[in-house]
Design an enzyme around this catalytic site. Structure first.
Site, short mmCIF file in Angstrom:
data_model
loop_
_atom_site.label_atom_id
_atom_site.label_comp_id
_atom_site.label_asym_id
_atom_site.label_seq_id
_atom_site.Cartn_x
_atom_site.Cartn_y
_atom_site.Cartn_z
CE LYS A 81 36.68 45.27 32.70
NZ LYS A 81 36.33 44.44 33.76
CD GLU A 132 36.95 48.69 40.85
OE1 GLU A 132 37.61 49.00 39.88
OE2 GLU A 132 37.33 47.85 41.78
NE ARG A 149 40.84 43.82 30.83
CZ ARG A 149 39.83 42.78 30.48
NH1 ARG A 149 40.12 42.14 29.30
NH2 ARG A 149 39.20 42.33 31.52
CG HIS A 152 43.06 47.63 41.31
ND1 HIS A 152 42.18 48.58 40.97
CD2 HIS A 152 41.85 46.73 41.21
CE1 HIS A 152 40.82 48.64 40.91
NE2 HIS A 152 40.68 47.20 41.28
CG HIS A 169 45.41 43.83 44.01
ND1 HIS A 169 45.59 43.95 42.89
CD2 HIS A 169 44.24 43.76 44.27
CE1 HIS A 169 44.79 43.84 42.11
NE2 HIS A 169 43.57 43.55 43.08
NE ARG A 183 38.29 19.06 25.33
CZ ARG A 183 37.70 18.04 25.40
NH1 ARG A 183 36.39 17.84 24.91
NH2 ARG A 183 38.26 16.65 25.71
CG HIS A 207 38.49 44.92 45.26
ND1 HIS A 207 39.95 44.61 45.01
CD2 HIS A 207 38.12 45.71 44.25
CE1 HIS A 207 40.02 45.12 43.75
NE2 HIS A 207 38.88 45.63 43.17
CE LYS A 247 41.88 40.86 33.45
NZ LYS A 247 42.88 41.39 34.32
CD GLU A 273 45.70 43.64 32.80
OE1 GLU A 273 44.57 43.26 33.15
OE2 GLU A 273 46.69 43.69 33.62
CG ASN A 309 45.30 46.62 36.73
OD1 ASN A 309 44.07 45.75 37.31
ND2 ASN A 309 46.31 45.88 35.82
#
Ligand SMILES: NC(=O)c1ccc[n+]([C@@H]2O[C@H](COP(=O)([O-])OP(=O)(O)OC[C@H]3O[C@@H](n4cnc5c(N)ncnc54)[C@H](O)[C@@H]3O)[C@@H](O)[C@H]2O)c1
Ligand SMILES: [Zn+2]
Length: 356
Positions: free
Chosen positions: A225, A184, A239, A246, A250, A120, A262, A142, A235, A243
């Site tokens: 960031k 990035e 936030r 992206h 994507h 956990r 990427h 993330k 987000e 993206n």
């Protein structure tokens, strides 16, 4: 040369950036040295695991296990995740044991999800070894895995206890991987504007691995960031600006069957979204994008892909809501707007323009 930043998300945590950092000692400043395990991949492990192990032992960490997963995106899978959990369990790692994740974004995302779920939740220390992981994936909490049905479909939020970005690790990184991380960096410099945007003139020097340029760009990226994440950890709003590039990126990645990396997809995606911004907001940033991305040795077009497939993949993106595509667009350098709805026809034109 070393600097420390703080990320104020969850319990605030430090990000250490520099050359010749002592991993064991820096980690010991935030976590009592005790039992721990090291997760790495088959490329990074042989290069740096022994150095890290020595540093950990030096200040009293008791390393129970080193788990080396195959290098590459394939390790962000349920199967590898299960193997790692079982290795930790067999090694007897307990609830207070610490997981050190030494590698690029793949090891970071996998390690984050392991640390979020094993017993956990156990403390996580990020030791990013790619530029992308240093400036992006190791900060912000993330974590996640891919499913055969799509990338990053399983995940959790878990902030690390400390991030230690040893810039010396970048020596062995290929020029291509360095460029991908710079995608990035360029993205964040354009979003941030101001001094960070000005510092993008050092992109070429960073590619030549000039220490001061690397350090400055990593520090500016992390602090940008960190500020965005601190404002909106889950987000729900701002936030989303991270993206940028992206949404189309994507779509390009997926339509290429992930042949396009990427960072490269995001580079081309930013150009498409700058074209969109020109039509929708009247901003004139296309030439600037192309110049910066070329300096970072990134592509600005993705010839050969099918527009229909790109748009289809964009439509399936989990970040899409409702009918229209939603984009982060730049009104100007340092002036992003998010949640901009753009109709299918307009989106198609921008995508087609970068496929030619
Ligand atoms: N969690 C987040 O917020 C977030 C953000 C961006 C990207 N990501 C994820 O990050 C992943 C991509 O990360 P990445 O680009 O670091 O890929 P990666 O971890 O696969 O690393 C790229 C390659 O470089 C090798 N490598 C790593 N460090 C090295 C070094 N110092 N010297 C030589 N080789 C080295 C790796 O073994 C690998 O083969 C994707 O899965 C993406 O989804 C996550
Ligand atoms: Zn990205």
């Amino acid at each position: 040369m070393a600097a420390r930043l703080e990320v104020r998300a969850g319990t605030a945590y430090p990000v250490e950036v520099g050359f010749g950092l002592d991993v064991g000692e820096l980690a010991a400043a935030v976590l009592e040295p005790g039992e721990c395990a090291l997760l790495t991949d088959s490329t990074v492990g042989p290069l740096y695991a022994e150095k890290v192990r020595r540093s950990l032992r030096g200040v009293g960490w008791r390393l129970l296990e080193t788990v080396e997963v195959p290098a590459g995106e394939g390790s962000k899978s349920l199967a590898v995740y299960g193997d790692v959990l079982r290795r930790l369990a067999r090694a007897g790692l307990m609830r207070d044991g610490v997981l050190f994740a030494l590698g690029g974004g793949v090891v970071g995302d996998l390690g984050g999800f392991v640390a979020a779920s094993y017993m956990r939740g156990i403390p996580l220390v990020m030791l990013p070894t790619t530029l992308l992981a240093m400036v992006d994936s190791s900060v912000g909490g993330k974590a996640g895995l891919d499913l055969p049905e799509g990338k990053n479909l399983v995940g959790a939020f878990l902030q690390p206890r400390i991030v230690i970005a040893e810039l010396g690790f970048l020596e062995s990184l290929s020029g291509r991987e360095l460029s991908r991380g710079l995608a990035e960096v360029v993205k964040m410099g354009l979003l941030a504007g101001g001094e960070f945007f000005g510092a993008l003139e050092r992109v070429g020097a960073a590619l030549r691995r000039e220490a001061a340029a690397l350090e400055e760009l990593v520090l500016r990226s992390v602090s940008f960031k960190a500020a965005v994440v601190a404002e909106d950890e889950r987000e729900r709003g701002r936030r989303a600006i991270l993206n940028y590039g992206h949404t189309v990126g994507h779509g390009l990645e997926a339509a290429s069957g992930y042949a396009l990396a990427h960072g490269e997809a995001v580079a081309v995606g930013m150009v498409a979204e700058a074209l969109l911004a020109r039509r929708v907001l009247g901003s004139e940033l296309v030439g600037l994008h192309e110049r910066l991305l070329r300096e970072a040795r990134l592509p600005v077009r993705a010839p050969g892909l099918d527009a229909h497939r790109v748009l289809g993949a964009m439509g399936r993106d989990k970040k899409r809501r409702g009918g229209a595509h939603r984009f982060v667009l730049l009104e100007g350098v340092g002036r992003p707007v998010w949640g901009v709805e753009v109709g299918e026809e307009e989106a198609r034109r921008a995508v087609e323009a970068v496929l030619g």
